[in-house]
Design a protein around this motif. Structure first.
Motif, PDB file in Angstrom:
ATOM      1  N   PRO A  11      34.808  26.259  32.541  1.00 39.30           N
ATOM      2  CA  PRO A  11      35.723  25.938  33.635  1.00 39.30           C
ATOM      3  C   PRO A  11      36.826  26.977  33.725  1.00 39.30           C
ATOM      4  O   PRO A  11      37.093  27.720  32.773  1.00 39.30           O
ATOM      5  CB  PRO A  11      36.281  24.573  33.233  1.00 39.30           C
ATOM      6  N   SER A  12      37.459  27.040  34.860  1.00 42.60           N
ATOM      7  CA  SER A  12      38.582  27.944  35.052  1.00 42.60           C
ATOM      8  C   SER A  12      39.640  27.663  33.984  1.00 42.60           C
ATOM      9  O   SER A  12      39.962  26.501  33.696  1.00 42.60           O
ATOM     10  CB  SER A  12      39.176  27.740  36.441  1.00 42.60           C
ATOM     11  N   GLY A  13      40.166  28.721  33.382  1.00 42.44           N
ATOM     12  CA  GLY A  13      41.126  28.581  32.297  1.00 42.44           C
ATOM     13  C   GLY A  13      40.489  28.568  30.923  1.00 42.44           C
ATOM     14  O   GLY A  13      41.207  28.609  29.908  1.00 42.44           O
ATOM     15  N   GLY A  14      39.192  28.516  30.866  1.00 40.19           N
ATOM     16  CA  GLY A  14      38.480  28.481  29.593  1.00 40.19           C
ATOM     17  C   GLY A  14      38.344  29.850  28.956  1.00 40.19           C
ATOM     18  O   GLY A  14      38.823  30.860  29.480  1.00 40.19           O
ATOM     19  N   SER A  15      37.669  29.865  27.811  1.00 44.40           N
ATOM     20  CA  SER A  15      37.500  31.098  27.032  1.00 44.40           C
ATOM     21  C   SER A  15      36.049  31.284  26.622  1.00 44.40           C
ATOM     22  O   SER A  15      35.299  30.305  26.466  1.00 44.40           O
ATOM     23  CB  SER A  15      38.367  31.042  25.766  1.00 44.40           C
ATOM     24  N   LEU A  16      35.679  32.533  26.444  1.00 42.78           N
ATOM     25  CA  LEU A  16      34.386  32.908  25.889  1.00 42.78           C
ATOM     26  C   LEU A  16      34.577  34.160  25.047  1.00 42.78           C
ATOM     27  O   LEU A  16      35.481  34.959  25.317  1.00 42.78           O
ATOM     28  CB  LEU A  16      33.366  33.215  26.990  1.00 42.78           C
ATOM     29  N   SER A  61      42.699  43.919  36.231  1.00 44.64           N
ATOM     30  CA  SER A  61      42.399  42.505  36.478  1.00 44.64           C
ATOM     31  C   SER A  61      42.196  41.708  35.192  1.00 44.64           C
ATOM     32  O   SER A  61      42.186  40.477  35.229  1.00 44.64           O
ATOM     33  CB  SER A  61      41.168  42.375  37.362  1.00 44.64           C
ATOM     34  N   THR A  62      42.043  42.397  34.068  1.00 46.64           N
ATOM     35  CA  THR A  62      41.767  41.696  32.810  1.00 46.64           C
ATOM     36  C   THR A  62      42.872  41.874  31.765  1.00 46.64           C
ATOM     37  O   THR A  62      42.817  41.235  30.713  1.00 46.64           O
ATOM     38  CB  THR A  62      40.443  42.159  32.195  1.00 46.64           C
ATOM     39  N   ASP A  83      41.673  32.552  29.526  1.00 39.35           N
ATOM     40  CA  ASP A  83      42.188  32.236  30.862  1.00 39.35           C
ATOM     41  C   ASP A  83      41.228  32.738  31.941  1.00 39.35           C
ATOM     42  O   ASP A  83      41.629  33.433  32.892  1.00 39.35           O
ATOM     43  CB  ASP A  83      43.584  32.839  31.052  1.00 39.35           C
ATOM     44  N   LEU A  84      39.971  32.414  31.781  1.00 38.64           N
ATOM     45  CA  LEU A  84      38.958  32.889  32.718  1.00 38.64           C
ATOM     46  C   LEU A  84      39.169  32.310  34.108  1.00 38.64           C
ATOM     47  O   LEU A  84      39.610  31.168  34.274  1.00 38.64           O
ATOM     48  CB  LEU A  84      37.565  32.532  32.196  1.00 38.64           C
ATOM     49  N   LYS A  85      38.838  33.110  35.097  1.00 35.76           N
ATOM     50  CA  LYS A  85      38.993  32.744  36.501  1.00 35.76           C
ATOM     51  C   LYS A  85      37.637  32.846  37.195  1.00 35.76           C
ATOM     52  O   LYS A  85      36.757  33.593  36.741  1.00 35.76           O
ATOM     53  CB  LYS A  85      39.993  33.679  37.174  1.00 35.76           C
ATOM     54  N   PRO A  86      37.470  32.131  38.300  1.00 37.40           N
ATOM     55  CA  PRO A  86      36.183  32.237  39.022  1.00 37.40           C
ATOM     56  C   PRO A  86      35.808  33.677  39.369  1.00 37.40           C
ATOM     57  O   PRO A  86      34.624  34.016  39.394  1.00 37.40           O
ATOM     58  CB  PRO A  86      36.431  31.386  40.271  1.00 37.40           C
ATOM     59  N   ASP A  87      36.810  34.534  39.637  1.00 37.10           N
ATOM     60  CA  ASP A  87      36.516  35.941  39.958  1.00 37.10           C
ATOM     61  C   ASP A  87      35.948  36.709  38.769  1.00 37.10           C
ATOM     62  O   ASP A  87      35.467  37.844  38.946  1.00 37.10           O
ATOM     63  CB  ASP A  87      37.789  36.651  40.446  1.00 37.10           C
ATOM     64  N   ASP A  88      36.003  36.140  37.581  1.00 35.84           N
ATOM     65  CA  ASP A  88      35.409  36.780  36.411  1.00 35.84           C
ATOM     66  C   ASP A  88      33.909  36.529  36.328  1.00 35.84           C
ATOM     67  O   ASP A  88      33.236  37.099  35.461  1.00 35.84           O
ATOM     68  CB  ASP A  88      36.071  36.266  35.127  1.00 35.84           C
ATOM     69  N   THR A  89      33.394  35.684  37.196  1.00 37.21           N
ATOM     70  CA  THR A  89      31.969  35.401  37.204  1.00 37.21           C
ATOM     71  C   THR A  89      31.172  36.671  37.476  1.00 37.21           C
ATOM     72  O   THR A  89      31.407  37.369  38.469  1.00 37.21           O
ATOM     73  CB  THR A  89      31.627  34.349  38.274  1.00 37.21           C
ATOM     74  N   ALA A  90      30.258  36.996  36.563  1.00 37.21           N
ATOM     75  CA  ALA A  90      29.489  38.237  36.665  1.00 37.21           C
ATOM     76  C   ALA A  90      28.497  38.301  35.515  1.00 37.21           C
ATOM     77  O   ALA A  90      28.566  37.505  34.570  1.00 37.21           O
ATOM     78  CB  ALA A  90      30.416  39.446  36.607  1.00 37.21           C
ATOM     79  N   VAL A 120      28.122  35.347  32.700  1.00 34.23           N
ATOM     80  CA  VAL A 120      29.343  34.554  32.563  1.00 34.23           C
ATOM     81  C   VAL A 120      29.618  33.900  33.909  1.00 34.23           C
ATOM     82  O   VAL A 120      29.718  34.590  34.928  1.00 34.23           O
ATOM     83  CB  VAL A 120      30.540  35.432  32.149  1.00 34.23           C
ATOM     84  N   THR A 121      29.720  32.589  33.917  1.00 37.12           N
ATOM     85  CA  THR A 121      30.007  31.847  35.133  1.00 37.12           C
ATOM     86  C   THR A 121      31.228  30.969  34.905  1.00 37.12           C
ATOM     87  O   THR A 121      31.259  30.184  33.953  1.00 37.12           O
ATOM     88  CB  THR A 121      28.813  30.976  35.544  1.00 37.12           C
ATOM     89  N   VAL A 122      32.225  31.144  35.762  1.00 33.39           N
ATOM     90  CA  VAL A 122      33.457  30.383  35.653  1.00 33.39           C
ATOM     91  C   VAL A 122      33.556  29.461  36.861  1.00 33.39           C
ATOM     92  O   VAL A 122      33.600  29.926  38.001  1.00 33.39           O
ATOM     93  CB  VAL A 122      34.684  31.304  35.582  1.00 33.39           C
ATOM     94  N   SER A 123      33.594  28.178  36.609  1.00 33.44           N
ATOM     95  CA  SER A 123      33.672  27.211  37.701  1.00 33.44           C
ATOM     96  C   SER A 123      35.122  26.942  38.075  1.00 33.44           C
ATOM     97  O   SER A 123      36.011  26.967  37.233  1.00 33.44           O
ATOM     98  CB  SER A 123      32.990  25.908  37.294  1.00 33.44           C
ATOM     99  N   SER A 124      35.346  26.677  39.342  1.00 37.46           N
ATOM    100  CA  SER A 124      36.709  26.430  39.816  1.00 37.46           C
ATOM    101  C   SER A 124      37.089  24.965  39.670  1.00 37.46           C
ATOM    102  O   SER A 124      36.255  24.111  39.420  1.00 37.46           O
ATOM    103  CB  SER A 124      36.840  26.858  41.276  1.00 37.46           C
TER     104      SER A 124
END
Length: 124
Positions: A11-16, A61-62, A83-90, A120-124
């Motif tokens: 989810p958005s705000g998460g970490s990997l 951006s990172t 602090d992952l964001k949906p725009d980090d999805t890639a 990596v998929t970040v959900s909003s």
């Protein structure tokens, strides 16, 4: 050969934490970079670490959210993403750079060897 792992859905705000294990190239001889390629977009550099591990570089951006590191004993590089964001999805790729130091602006043309990607998929 480079083996990337650690991607997933968060989810958005998460970490990997992504890992990149090298089986042939010695990471203490080359700079290592992480790239990402969002769907329908070009591949872009996210971060780079010098062969010595002393110098690091990040895409604007990172900065402040991602941390690149490496363990020479394990011949493995890491990308901690917070602090992952949906725009980090890639799809994220690790790469061996054809230099000991990171280029001023790391580009795909600087890469000697690519690892396979990890999604990596970040959900909003």
């Amino acid at each position: 050969q480079l083996q990337a792992s650690g991607g997933g859905l968060v989810p958005s705000g998460g970490s990997l934490r992504l890992s990149c294990a090298a089986s042939v190239v010695k990471m203490d001889l080359f700079a290592i970079a992480w790239f990402r390629q969002p769907p329908g977009k070009e591949r872009e550099a996210v971060s780079c670490i010098s062969s010595s591990g002393v110098s690091t570089d990040y895409a604007d951006s990172t900065k402040g959210r991602f941390t690149i590191s490496k363990d020479s004993d394990k011949n493995t590089a890491y990308l901690q993403m917070d602090d992952l964001k949906p725009d980090d999805t890639a799809t994220y790729y690790c790469a061996v750079v054809m230099a000991m130091k990171c280029p001023r602006r790391t580009e795909p043309i600087d890469v000697a060897s690519w690892g396979q990607g990890t999604q990596v998929t970040v959900s909003s």
